[in-house]
Scaffold this motif. Structure first.
Motif, short mmCIF file in Angstrom:
data_model
loop_
_atom_site.label_atom_id
_atom_site.label_comp_id
_atom_site.label_asym_id
_atom_site.label_seq_id
_atom_site.Cartn_x
_atom_site.Cartn_y
_atom_site.Cartn_z
N UNK A 99 0.82 -1.21 0.00
CA UNK A 99 0.00 0.00 0.00
C UNK A 99 0.85 1.26 0.00
N UNK A 100 1.93 1.25 0.77
CA UNK A 100 2.83 2.41 0.81
C UNK A 100 3.51 2.61 -0.54
N UNK A 101 3.88 1.50 -1.19
CA UNK A 101 4.50 1.62 -2.51
C UNK A 101 3.54 2.20 -3.54
N UNK A 102 2.25 1.80 -3.47
CA UNK A 102 1.25 2.38 -4.37
C UNK A 102 1.08 3.88 -4.10
N UNK A 103 1.03 4.25 -2.81
CA UNK A 103 0.91 5.67 -2.48
C UNK A 103 2.09 6.46 -3.02
N UNK A 104 3.28 5.91 -2.85
CA UNK A 104 4.49 6.58 -3.32
C UNK A 104 4.48 6.70 -4.85
N UNK A 108 4.37 10.21 -6.77
CA UNK A 108 5.46 10.49 -7.71
C UNK A 108 4.94 10.81 -9.10
N UNK A 109 3.93 10.07 -9.56
CA UNK A 109 3.33 10.34 -10.87
C UNK A 109 2.70 11.72 -10.91
N UNK A 110 1.99 12.07 -9.84
CA UNK A 110 1.34 13.39 -9.78
C UNK A 110 2.38 14.50 -9.79
N UNK A 111 3.46 14.34 -9.03
CA UNK A 111 4.52 15.35 -9.00
C UNK A 111 5.23 15.43 -10.34
N UNK A 112 5.44 14.29 -10.99
CA UNK A 112 6.07 14.29 -12.31
C UNK A 112 5.18 15.02 -13.33
N UNK A 113 3.88 14.77 -13.27
CA UNK A 113 2.96 15.43 -14.21
C UNK A 113 2.91 16.93 -13.97
N UNK A 114 3.08 17.37 -12.72
CA UNK A 114 3.13 18.81 -12.44
C UNK A 114 4.36 19.45 -13.06
N UNK A 115 5.48 18.72 -13.08
CA UNK A 115 6.74 19.27 -13.56
C UNK A 115 6.97 19.10 -15.04
N UNK A 116 6.12 18.31 -15.72
CA UNK A 116 6.29 18.06 -17.16
C UNK A 116 4.95 18.25 -17.88
N UNK A 135 -5.45 22.25 -8.52
CA UNK A 135 -6.78 22.20 -7.97
C UNK A 135 -6.67 21.91 -6.47
N UNK A 136 -7.36 22.65 -5.61
CA UNK A 136 -7.23 22.44 -4.16
C UNK A 136 -7.56 21.01 -3.72
N UNK A 137 -8.52 20.38 -4.37
CA UNK A 137 -8.88 19.01 -3.99
C UNK A 137 -7.74 18.04 -4.34
N UNK A 138 -7.09 18.27 -5.46
CA UNK A 138 -5.95 17.44 -5.84
C UNK A 138 -4.80 17.65 -4.86
N UNK A 139 -4.61 18.88 -4.40
CA UNK A 139 -3.58 19.18 -3.41
C UNK A 139 -3.85 18.43 -2.10
N UNK A 140 -5.10 18.42 -1.64
CA UNK A 140 -5.46 17.69 -0.43
C UNK A 140 -5.20 16.19 -0.63
N UNK A 141 -5.54 15.68 -1.80
CA UNK A 141 -5.30 14.27 -2.12
C UNK A 141 -3.81 13.95 -2.06
N UNK A 142 -2.97 14.81 -2.65
CA UNK A 142 -1.53 14.60 -2.66
C UNK A 142 -0.95 14.65 -1.25
N UNK A 143 -1.35 15.65 -0.46
CA UNK A 143 -0.85 15.78 0.91
C UNK A 143 -1.28 14.60 1.78
N UNK A 144 -2.50 14.10 1.55
CA UNK A 144 -2.98 12.93 2.29
C UNK A 144 -2.13 11.71 1.96
N UNK A 145 -1.80 11.53 0.69
CA UNK A 145 -0.97 10.40 0.30
C UNK A 145 0.42 10.51 0.92
N UNK A 146 1.01 11.70 0.87
CA UNK A 146 2.36 11.88 1.41
C UNK A 146 2.38 11.75 2.93
#
Length: 150
Positions: A99-104, A108-116, A135-146
């Motif tokens: 589960x942690x590997x899936x979250x990571x 990582x995919x979301x951060x890569x898509x932000x940078x490319x 999008x604020x909801x996407x930000x909450x999703x990302x912070x929750x995963x991290x």
């Protein structure tokens, strides 16, 4: 202190290509210092953490349970725990599973898509611009995963 914050702001500007104020640099230094203390420098038994610590479950409330369990396994007579620190430690498992590997991977995919964006090469400046326009909801999703990883 102010000179150090100015140097940190200049280093962040050089790394990202974006204007970084002294307040932003100070916030980054504080956050980085806290994370360094929290995950590297802090003793393993300090503070309340889930699943960590030295003895069994990592919580002093479970010391009697751990001792009773170990007594039963070794067929010893029941004896109450007078000092919870004297309970025998039990091997603990790692929290890093599939589960942690899936979250990571998702983070990582979301951060890569932000940078490319749009197939451009990845850059830190694009990632910061993408994070600012996220999008604020996407930000909450990302912070929750991290936050679930630590």
């Amino acid at each position: 202190l102010r000179r150090g914050v100015s140097r940190a702001a200049a280093a962040a500007e050089a790394a990202t290509g974006q204007r970084v104020s002294e307040a932003q640099a100070a916030a980054l230094l504080l956050a980085g210092g806290y994370m360094l203390w929290r995950f590297v420098l802090r003793p393993s038994g300090a503070g309340a953490g889930r699943g960590g610590g030295e003895g069994g479950f990592g919580d002093i409330e479970f010391a009697a349970y751990d001792k009773g369990w170990n007594d039963a396994l070794e067929k010893r007579k029941y004896a109450p725990v007078l000092d919870p620190a004297a309970a025998e430690p039990r091997a603990s498992s790692s929290r890093w599973g599939l589960g942690s590997l899936f979250q990571l991977a998702m983070a990582g995919t979301l951060i890569y898509q932000m940078g490319a964006p749009g197939g451009q090469p990845w850059s830190a400046a694009n990632a910061i611009a993408g994070a600012r326009n996220m999008n604020p909801m996407t930000l909450v999703f990302l912070l929750n995963m991290l936050s679930g990883l630590f």
